[in-house]
Design a protein around this motif. Structure first.
Motif, PDB file in Angstrom:
ATOM      1  N   PRO A   1      -8.711   3.825  -8.785  1.00 43.78           N
ATOM      2  CA  PRO A   1      -9.648   3.787  -7.600  1.00 43.78           C
ATOM      3  C   PRO A   1     -11.093   4.611  -7.972  1.00 43.78           C
ATOM      4  CG  PRO A   1      -7.551   4.725  -7.044  1.00 43.78           C
ATOM      5  CD  PRO A   1      -7.377   4.355  -8.406  1.00 43.78           C
TER       6      PRO A   1
ATOM      7  N   THR B   1      -8.216  -4.932  -4.232  1.00 45.55           N
ATOM      8  CA  THR B   1      -6.892  -4.713  -3.748  1.00 45.55           C
ATOM      9  C   THR B   1      -5.940  -4.223  -4.542  1.00 45.55           C
ATOM     10  OG1 THR B   1      -6.579  -6.871  -4.533  1.00 45.55           O
ATOM     11  CG2 THR B   1      -7.081  -6.762  -2.178  1.00 45.55           C
ATOM     12  N   PRO B   2      -4.704  -3.545  -4.256  1.00 45.93           N
ATOM     13  CA  PRO B   2      -3.994  -2.932  -5.047  1.00 45.93           C
ATOM     14  C   PRO B   2      -2.988  -3.903  -5.704  1.00 45.93           C
ATOM     15  CG  PRO B   2      -3.340  -2.665  -2.650  1.00 45.93           C
ATOM     16  CD  PRO B   2      -4.496  -3.159  -2.782  1.00 45.93           C
TER      17      PRO B   2
ATOM     18  N   ARG C   1       0.959  -1.366   0.068  1.00 42.19           N
ATOM     19  CA  ARG C   1      -0.007   0.063  -0.132  1.00 42.19           C
ATOM     20  C   ARG C   1       0.868   1.309   0.013  1.00 42.19           C
ATOM     21  NH1 ARG C   1      -2.707  -4.211   1.071  1.00 42.19           N
ATOM     22  NH2 ARG C   1      -4.920  -4.165   0.625  1.00 42.19           N
TER      23      ARG C   1
ATOM     24  N   SER D   1      -1.431   2.519  -8.610  1.00 44.09           N
ATOM     25  CA  SER D   1      -2.401   3.010  -7.764  1.00 44.09           C
ATOM     26  C   SER D   1      -3.626   2.325  -8.392  1.00 44.09           C
ATOM     27  CB  SER D   1      -2.573   4.585  -7.937  1.00 44.09           C
ATOM     28  OG  SER D   1      -3.009   4.819  -9.257  1.00 44.09           O
ATOM     29  N   TYR D   2      -3.673   1.422  -9.230  1.00 44.04           N
ATOM     30  CA  TYR D   2      -4.887   0.912  -9.788  1.00 44.04           C
ATOM     31  C   TYR D   2      -5.250  -0.204  -8.587  1.00 44.04           C
ATOM     32  CZ  TYR D   2      -4.562   3.330 -14.154  1.00 44.04           C
ATOM     33  OH  TYR D   2      -4.276   4.207 -15.249  1.00 44.04           O
ATOM     34  N   ILE D   3      -6.816  -0.581  -8.684  1.00 48.42           N
ATOM     35  CA  ILE D   3      -6.981  -1.596  -7.912  1.00 48.42           C
ATOM     36  C   ILE D   3      -7.770  -2.589  -8.681  1.00 48.42           C
ATOM     37  CG2 ILE D   3      -6.879  -0.161  -5.684  1.00 48.42           C
ATOM     38  CD1 ILE D   3     -10.034  -0.037  -6.021  1.00 48.42           C
TER      39      ILE D   3
ATOM     40  N   ARG E   1      -0.757   6.798  -6.397  1.00 48.24           N
ATOM     41  CA  ARG E   1      -1.776   7.601  -6.377  1.00 48.24           C
ATOM     42  C   ARG E   1      -1.493   9.102  -6.423  1.00 48.24           C
ATOM     43  NH1 ARG E   1      -5.514   6.729  -1.303  1.00 48.24           N
ATOM     44  NH2 ARG E   1      -3.735   8.177  -0.428  1.00 48.24           N
TER      45      ARG E   1
ATOM     46  N   TYR F   1       1.166   1.827  -3.273  1.00 44.96           N
ATOM     47  CA  TYR F   1      -0.054   2.061  -4.029  1.00 44.96           C
ATOM     48  C   TYR F   1      -0.282   3.653  -3.852  1.00 44.96           C
ATOM     49  CZ  TYR F   1      -5.093   3.192  -3.336  1.00 44.96           C
ATOM     50  OH  TYR F   1      -6.479   3.662  -3.668  1.00 44.96           O
TER      51      TYR F   1
ATOM     52  N   ALA G   1       0.560  -2.762  -7.450  1.00 43.71           N
ATOM     53  CA  ALA G   1       1.437  -2.606  -6.171  1.00 43.71           C
ATOM     54  C   ALA G   1       1.923  -3.559  -5.434  1.00 43.71           C
ATOM     55  CB  ALA G   1       0.737  -1.339  -5.302  1.00 43.71           C
TER      56      ALA G   1
END
Length: 210
Positions: free
Chosen positions: A205, A73-74, A49, A65-67, A56, A52, A77
């Motif tokens: 996100p 969940t990231p 994170r 930063s994409y989930i 972001r 992540y 990352a």
């Protein structure tokens, strides 16, 4: 256990368990393994994170930063974090990995706390919900310097140079893809981002929250 036994033991916890627990000494290595797995699990959650949030905030590639659409969940990352860990274990054994980890962790701990000290004087207007006496950050920086330099001075190895070069190599990607955002770098990153989105089923996100 005597001081000599502590120094000669390959695993102090196991030797202690043999002395104290006798037939139940197998519990000690079991608990050590469970503790290691728990620490790895917690580190996976936190460090993934960190990448992540860096993506972001624009400090790393946006794709980090994409989930995941399904699990939220990231995923990019966490995969990035696992890839970095893979390269760390390539050159040596567990002892080398421990040296890498402690060297890199305390290097960044020291730099982070040093940044806190600098901002205390350069950004006096910032709101600080939690404020500690400056002597504590100074002590942390001093301890970090000792823990980073002591192993290099006592037992200089090529491993530390590899670790520093590996860390500094991140600056190349930062300068090319984040800071200057060269057109040719964007042409490279955009198709990679698109294919990762399709492969991992990840999106920004804000699209999930909508």
């Amino acid at each position: 256990m005597t001081a000599t036994e502590l120094l000669q033991s390959q695993a102090v916890a196991v030797t202690f368990g043999d002395r104290v627990l006798y037939p139940a000494s197998w519990i000690v290595p079991l608990f050590v393994a469970l503790s290691a797995l728990g620490a790895a699990n917690g580190t996976c959650f936190t460090s993934g994170r960190l990448a992540y949030v860096a993506g972001r905030e624009g400090h790393m590639l946006k794709v980090l930063s994409y989930i995941s659409v399904k699990r939220l969940t990231p995923a990019p990352a966490i995969i990035f974090y696992a890839t970095v860990g893979f390269f760390y274990i390539l050159p040596g054994d567990i002892n080398t990995l421990i040296n890498y980890f402690s060297f890199a962790v305390w290097l960044f701990y020291g730099l982070t706390v040093l940044g806190l000290i600098i901002m205390r004087y350069t950004r006096k207007d910032l709101k600080r919900p939690i404020k500690v006496p400056l002597v504590i950050p100074f002590i942390v920086v001093l301890v970090a310097i000792i823990l980073v330099l002591a192993p290099i001075i006592s037992e200089p190895e090529f491993a530390y140079l590899y670790c520093v070069l590996f860390i500094l190599s991140g600056l190349i990607f930062y300068v090319l893809f984040i800071h200057y955002k060269f057109a040719w770098a964007q042409k490279i990153s955009e198709p990679i981002t698109m294919h990762l989105q399709m492969l991992l089923e990840v999106v920004p996100p804000e699209e999930v929250t909508e």
